[in-house]
Design a protein around this motif. Structure first.
Motif, mmCIF file in Angstrom:
data_model
loop_
_atom_site.group_PDB
_atom_site.id
_atom_site.type_symbol
_atom_site.label_atom_id
_atom_site.label_comp_id
_atom_site.label_asym_id
_atom_site.label_seq_id
_atom_site.Cartn_x
_atom_site.Cartn_y
_atom_site.Cartn_z
ATOM 1 N N MET A 1 -0.551 18.621 -0.447
ATOM 2 C CA MET A 1 -0.363 19.576 0.647
ATOM 3 C C MET A 1 -0.500 18.908 2.009
ATOM 4 O O MET A 1 0.229 19.253 2.944
ATOM 5 N N GLU A 2 -1.369 17.942 2.125
ATOM 6 C CA GLU A 2 -1.494 17.213 3.394
ATOM 7 C C GLU A 2 -0.230 16.398 3.672
ATOM 8 O O GLU A 2 0.225 16.326 4.811
ATOM 9 N N CYS B 1 8.494 11.603 5.140
ATOM 10 C CA CYS B 1 9.261 12.135 4.004
ATOM 11 C C CYS B 1 8.971 11.330 2.740
ATOM 12 O O CYS B 1 8.760 11.901 1.662
ATOM 13 N N ASP B 2 8.942 10.012 2.868
ATOM 14 C CA ASP B 2 8.673 9.144 1.718
ATOM 15 C C ASP B 2 7.270 9.376 1.162
ATOM 16 O O ASP B 2 7.068 9.396 -0.059
ATOM 17 N N GLN B 3 6.302 9.581 2.053
ATOM 18 C CA GLN B 3 4.928 9.865 1.606
ATOM 19 C C GLN B 3 4.859 11.205 0.865
ATOM 20 O O GLN B 3 4.162 11.325 -0.143
ATOM 21 N N ALA B 4 5.588 12.195 1.367
ATOM 22 C CA ALA B 4 5.611 13.496 0.698
ATOM 23 C C ALA B 4 6.228 13.375 -0.688
ATOM 24 O O ALA B 4 5.731 13.966 -1.657
ATOM 25 N N VAL B 5 7.296 12.601 -0.796
ATOM 26 C CA VAL B 5 7.938 12.395 -2.105
ATOM 27 C C VAL B 5 6.942 11.773 -3.078
ATOM 28 O O VAL B 5 6.804 12.234 -4.222
ATOM 29 N N MET B 6 6.236 10.749 -2.649
ATOM 30 C CA MET B 6 5.274 10.087 -3.540
ATOM 31 C C MET B 6 4.177 11.048 -3.989
ATOM 32 O O MET B 6 3.804 11.070 -5.161
ATOM 33 N N ALA B 7 3.664 11.847 -3.055
ATOM 34 C CA ALA B 7 2.600 12.794 -3.400
ATOM 35 C C ALA B 7 3.108 13.863 -4.369
ATOM 36 O O ALA B 7 2.411 14.228 -5.323
#
Length: 141
Positions: free
Chosen positions: A31-32, A120-126
């Motif tokens: 969520m973060e 965006c890339d960090q959100a995809v990984m999470a």
């Protein structure tokens, strides 16, 4: 966000909750990442509007909306349906990847695009990490 997670732990502890065994720190991390992505996309879309980057701005605005919706769905603990959550997460991953790709085309000229692509890339990984955990929780068919 710790208060939010504390509230969710209590709400998700019921034995009939489909995600009662979800790792709350993983959910918080996801969520973060979604929140950071949504914020970066809003800022990038706004900057793009002033720089004549219409497609990039529209992509960022759409990505912000999808991330915000995904995050709100995660907060509604009593309404979890594993298949719906997985489907929405896949959609959000697809949107984040598309937004990242668009922003990367301008990243060398615009810092906000570089930062948006990274968010965006960090959100995809999470989300991929969370989806892996969700798959493990699903009953075998």
């Amino acid at each position: 966000m710790n208060t939010t997670m504390d509230m969710m732990k209590g709400a998700m502890s019921a034995s009939d909750m489909p995600m009662k065994d979800m790792d709350m720190s993983m959910m918080q991390e996801c969520m973060e990442a979604l929140s950071a992505c949504m914020q970066a996309c809003v800022m990038c879309a706004d900057a793009d509007a002033g720089e004549g980057l219409g497609r990039c701005g529209a992509m960022c605005a759409n990505c912000a909306d999808v991330c915000d919706t995904m995050m709100r769905m995660m907060l509604r603990t009593t309404g979890y349906d594993m298949q719906v959550m997985m489907s929405m997460m896949e959609t959000c991953i697809t949107m984040c990847r598309a937004c990242s790709a668009e922003c990367m085309m301008h990243a060398d000229m615009h810092e906000h695009c570089r930062m948006c692509a990274m968010a965006c890339d960090q959100a995809v990984m999470a989300m991929e990490k969370m989806m892996g955990a969700m798959r493990e929780m699903m009953p075998a068919s």
